[in-house]
Design a protein around this motif. Structure first.
Motif, short mmCIF file in Angstrom:
data_model
loop_
_atom_site.label_atom_id
_atom_site.label_comp_id
_atom_site.label_asym_id
_atom_site.label_seq_id
_atom_site.Cartn_x
_atom_site.Cartn_y
_atom_site.Cartn_z
N SER A 3 6.19 -5.03 -4.23
CA SER A 3 7.58 -4.60 -4.23
C SER A 3 8.43 -5.67 -4.89
O SER A 3 8.24 -6.86 -4.67
N HIS A 62 1.36 1.03 -5.27
CA HIS A 62 0.82 -0.28 -4.93
C HIS A 62 -0.55 -0.11 -4.29
O HIS A 62 -1.17 -1.06 -3.87
N ASN A 63 -1.00 1.13 -4.21
CA ASN A 63 -2.27 1.42 -3.56
C ASN A 63 -3.41 1.45 -4.59
O ASN A 63 -3.54 2.38 -5.37
N LEU A 64 -4.23 0.41 -4.57
CA LEU A 64 -5.29 0.31 -5.58
C LEU A 64 -6.35 1.40 -5.42
O LEU A 64 -6.99 1.79 -6.39
N GLY A 65 -6.51 1.88 -4.19
CA GLY A 65 -7.47 2.95 -3.96
C GLY A 65 -7.08 4.20 -4.74
O GLY A 65 -7.91 4.84 -5.39
N PHE A 91 -11.17 -2.62 -12.64
CA PHE A 91 -11.82 -2.72 -11.33
C PHE A 91 -13.14 -3.46 -11.40
O PHE A 91 -13.55 -4.09 -10.45
N SER A 120 -6.78 -8.56 -1.30
CA SER A 120 -6.02 -8.39 -0.06
C SER A 120 -6.00 -6.96 0.45
O SER A 120 -5.47 -6.71 1.52
N PRO A 170 -7.31 -4.06 2.55
CA PRO A 170 -8.33 -3.86 3.58
C PRO A 170 -9.25 -2.73 3.15
O PRO A 170 -8.80 -1.69 2.70
N ARG A 171 -10.55 -2.96 3.23
CA ARG A 171 -11.50 -1.95 2.80
C ARG A 171 -12.31 -1.48 3.98
O ARG A 171 -12.70 -2.28 4.82
N LEU A 172 -12.61 -0.19 4.01
CA LEU A 172 -13.45 0.35 5.06
C LEU A 172 -14.83 -0.28 4.98
O LEU A 172 -15.36 -0.47 3.89
N GLY A 173 -15.40 -0.60 6.14
CA GLY A 173 -16.76 -1.09 6.17
C GLY A 173 -16.91 -2.53 5.73
O GLY A 173 -18.01 -2.99 5.47
N GLU A 174 -15.80 -3.25 5.62
CA GLU A 174 -15.91 -4.65 5.23
C GLU A 174 -15.01 -5.50 6.09
O GLU A 174 -13.94 -5.06 6.50
N LEU A 177 -12.32 -8.43 6.72
CA LEU A 177 -11.20 -8.90 5.91
C LEU A 177 -11.60 -10.17 5.19
O LEU A 177 -12.19 -11.07 5.76
N ARG A 178 -11.28 -10.22 3.88
CA ARG A 178 -11.62 -11.43 3.13
C ARG A 178 -10.54 -12.48 3.37
O ARG A 178 -9.36 -12.19 3.30
N VAL A 179 -10.97 -13.66 3.63
CA VAL A 179 -10.01 -14.73 3.85
C VAL A 179 -9.49 -15.19 2.50
O VAL A 179 -10.26 -15.44 1.58
#
Lengths: 334, 325
Positions: free
Chosen positions: A51, A221-224, A251, A265, A267-271, A273-275
């Protein structure tokens, strides 16, 4: 230049060196600058960024809906219509809704609450073409069927408050498509919706796009959503495009540190959270000429990145990154 | 594991007046016959679309809304029968974190006053003990002490939410209802607040009902997950089971609908399978998901399915569907 050569042959829209600023007594700094991109016929282009990065400014400048104070420079070339920035307001009104349409984020507020759905679609239809009452209603019904609204006959006489968010967004799409525009600008059209409704709207857009070969500028802003719908991607950061390329290239090999940060950054299903890897904070004053991403970049080189702004580096035919070390960034695993 | 909270057949109906002179009265079943348990130290994620009743359920569990029927047992005590003073006493160990940190903090109170409020309401500790506690909390949510004298307007969304979390933790509650605590925040700040919440869960050992519409968020923080659809729970299972082998057709659709930030030729071609919700097709007797369900048969329109064990782990994995065994 030879006469037959027409650079607009397959491009619907060409934006050249667009710059938007809001002059005030304090500053003349541009909020958006050095924007170059093209949209081909039938192409879905994503404009991504956080934003405040200027995505909406770019989209509003194309349809010329920016506030009066805005100062716009550069060229916005629309096929068969020429530079939109040179047109009068009256000429522009003939283009809005006919050649270029827009759908907005908030389906709750974009419809007028005191008129029926049917009235509002007919209004859009009659703005650019004369229809008899009966024809207009038939056409409105046809449009509602196109956007797959159940029971379209009864829906025509209902008011916006009687419809759910997803249904309202469908109505807005119907209104936007009423005059078969060449370009649809969709500003975060699914952000306010639930995931299942979002999936339905994305399906609808994909289907309509295939059928009518319309081009879409999709702001999000949604990469999915980008990965599943769009053909090419423009990544914006603080008013500039920092990376652009085909969706596959972006990608599979994001080559600007900001794109990389965005990818990490989500959040992905099945993973887990990456620090986030945060760069050490930079103590000295950052030079005005430094790369715009300098502070947040974990790939930066004090001397090179701190003293000048990077130009676009071409990585492959359709992939460019405004970074001094795109190869280094691209190589590192997500 | 010990059960901390037991919700049994909880319902919350609203009467909706409509039509000319508002004479036509219909009943909206926001929460309809919901039962579940939360064990101590556990986080139960509650997911569903907007309007499915998840927030109403969260509020009704704390008796912020009065239930229409059913009961809630907190440490074995029935909350429905409690009144005035007793309820107030038990509220000390139940707290809530709200979605919008812009409206859940009083703009006229400094951060210090906001954090002291719970101590004052429940008359806990002396003034110096309270001060010490507040400092401890502020440190825990990683905010500098200089913020004590500031007002919410000086804080960013993420900072406000951290203050709201600190306030909820002040009296060391056993149970917290967190209603969409990160949906109003940007993605990068979201992950920060989530990490904070999960570290507190370890440290303070409270149980949590975590309400969200975002499956990826719920997956990160929950031990078990319940899926709600139009007022009823349709599936409840351990997180691993629910995400790896969802049973209810609605849960499957929900998981399928989440767009993946990966380039995948297959997904770009695939269309979403669920039919749009058509209010006019809803049957009052049958399954709420009937009109959209790919598996629907006659029984689904006539009889409402109950939650029952399914799959390899029937004690932990419960599904409300006639067609799942």
């Amino acid at each position: 230049m030879e006469k037959e050569f027409n650079p607009m042959a397959e491009n619907i829209l060409e934006v050249e060196n667009l710059e938007i600023s809001y002059p005030s007594s304090f500053s003349e700094e541009a909020v958006v600058r050095e924007i170059f991109f093209q949209i081909k016929q039938g192409e879905v282009v994503a404009l991504v960024g956080e934003s405040g990065s200027g995505k909406t400014q770019v989209s509003l400048s194309i349809i010329r809906l920016l506030a009066d104070e805005a100062r716009v420079a550069g060229k916005i070339l629309l096929a068969e219509r020429g530079d939109l920035l040179l047109l009068t307001e009256k000429q522009m009104n003939k283009i809005r809704g006919k050649d270029i349409s827009m759908i907005f984020q908030e389906p709750m507020t974009a419809l007028n609450p005191v008129f029926t759905i049917g009235f509002q679609i007919v209004e859009a239809l009659r703005a650019h073409k004369s229809y008899s009452k009966k024809e207009a209603r038939e056409q409105a019904l046809y449009l509602l069927k196109q956007v797959k609204i159940p029971n379209p006959e009864t829906r025509l006489d209902e008011y916006p408050h009687e419809l759910s968010g997803g249904m309202r967004q469908r109505v807005l799409i119907a209104i936007a498509l009423a005059s078969q525009p060449k370009l649809l600008i969709a500003d975060e059209p699914t952000t306010a919706l639930d995931v299942t409704t979002q999936a339905e709207i994305l399906d609808l857009l994909r289907e309509l796009q295939k059928k009518s070969k319309i081009s879409i500028l999709f702001i999000t802003h949604n990469l999915g959503v980008v990965a599943e719908l769009c053909d090419s991607v423009l990544v914006m950061y603080r008013g500039k495009i920092v990376e652009q390329g085909s969706v596959k290239a972006i990608f599979e090999k994001p080559s600007h540190p900001y794109t990389k940060l965005l990818m990490n950054s989500v959040p992905r299903l099945g993973e887990k959270l990456r620090v986030q890897e945060l760069p050490p904070s930079f103590q000295n004053k950052i030079s005005e000429n430094a790369c715009i991403f300098f502070e947040r970049c974990s790939f930066r080189d004090q001397d090179i990145c701190g003293s000048s702004e990077p130009q676009f580096k071409v990585l492959s035919e359709e992939h460019k990154s405004a970074c001094f070390f795109p190869e280094k960034v691209g190589e590192k695993k997500l | 594991m010990k059960t901390l909270l037991k919700v049994s057949s909880l319902s919350k109906y609203y009467t909706v007046k409509e039509g000319f002179f508002r004479k036509k009265v219909s009943i909206l079943k926001a929460v309809d016959d919901v039962s579940f348990e939360i064990f101590s130290g556990e986080t139960l994620g509650l997911v569903g679309e907007s309007g499915c009743g998840k927030s109403t359920l969260g509020r009704t569990v704390l008796r912020l809304n009065e239930a229409t029927s059913g009961d809630i047992f907190f440490k074995g005590i029935s909350l429905a029968s409690l009144g005035g003073g007793d309820l107030r006493k038990i509220r000390r160990s139940m707290q809530m974190i709200f979605q919008d940190p812009y409206s859940s903090l009083n703009p006229f109170m400094t951060i210090e006053e906001t954090l002291k409020e719970p101590f004052y309401v429940h008359s806990v500790g002396t003034s110096s003990e309270q001060d010490e506690c507040i400092r401890f909390l502020l440190d825990k949510v990683r905010m500098p002490l200089s913020y004590l004298k500031r007002y919410p307007k000086d804080l960013s969304g993420g900072q406000r939410q951290r203050i709201a979390i600190a306030r909820a933790l002040a009296l060391k509650p056993d149970f917290i209802v967190a209603d969409e605590p990160v949906s109003a925040l940007d993605v990068s700040i979201q992950s920060e607040v989530l990490q904070l919440l999960s570290s507190f869960k370890e440290e303070f050992g409270f149980s949590c009902l975590f309400i969200s519409h975002d499956l990826a968020v719920v997956e990160q923080i929950s031990d078990r997950v319940a899926v709600m659809y139009l007022g009823s729970l349709v599936e409840i299972a351990r997180k691993e089971d629910l995400f790896s082998s969802p049973k209810h057709p609605y849960t499957k659709a929900l998981l399928e609908a989440v767009p993946r930030p990966v380039y995948d030729e297959e997904r770009r071609k695939k269309y979403f399978s669920l039919k749009p919700l058509d209010e006019k097709m809803r049957s009052p007797l049958g399954c709420a998901f009937y009109s959209r369900c790919p598996l629907a048969t006659r029984i689904c329109s006539e009889e409402k399915p109950m939650l029952k064990g399914a799959g390899n782990n029937p004690f932990n994995h419960k599904v409300a569907c006639h067609h799942v065994t």
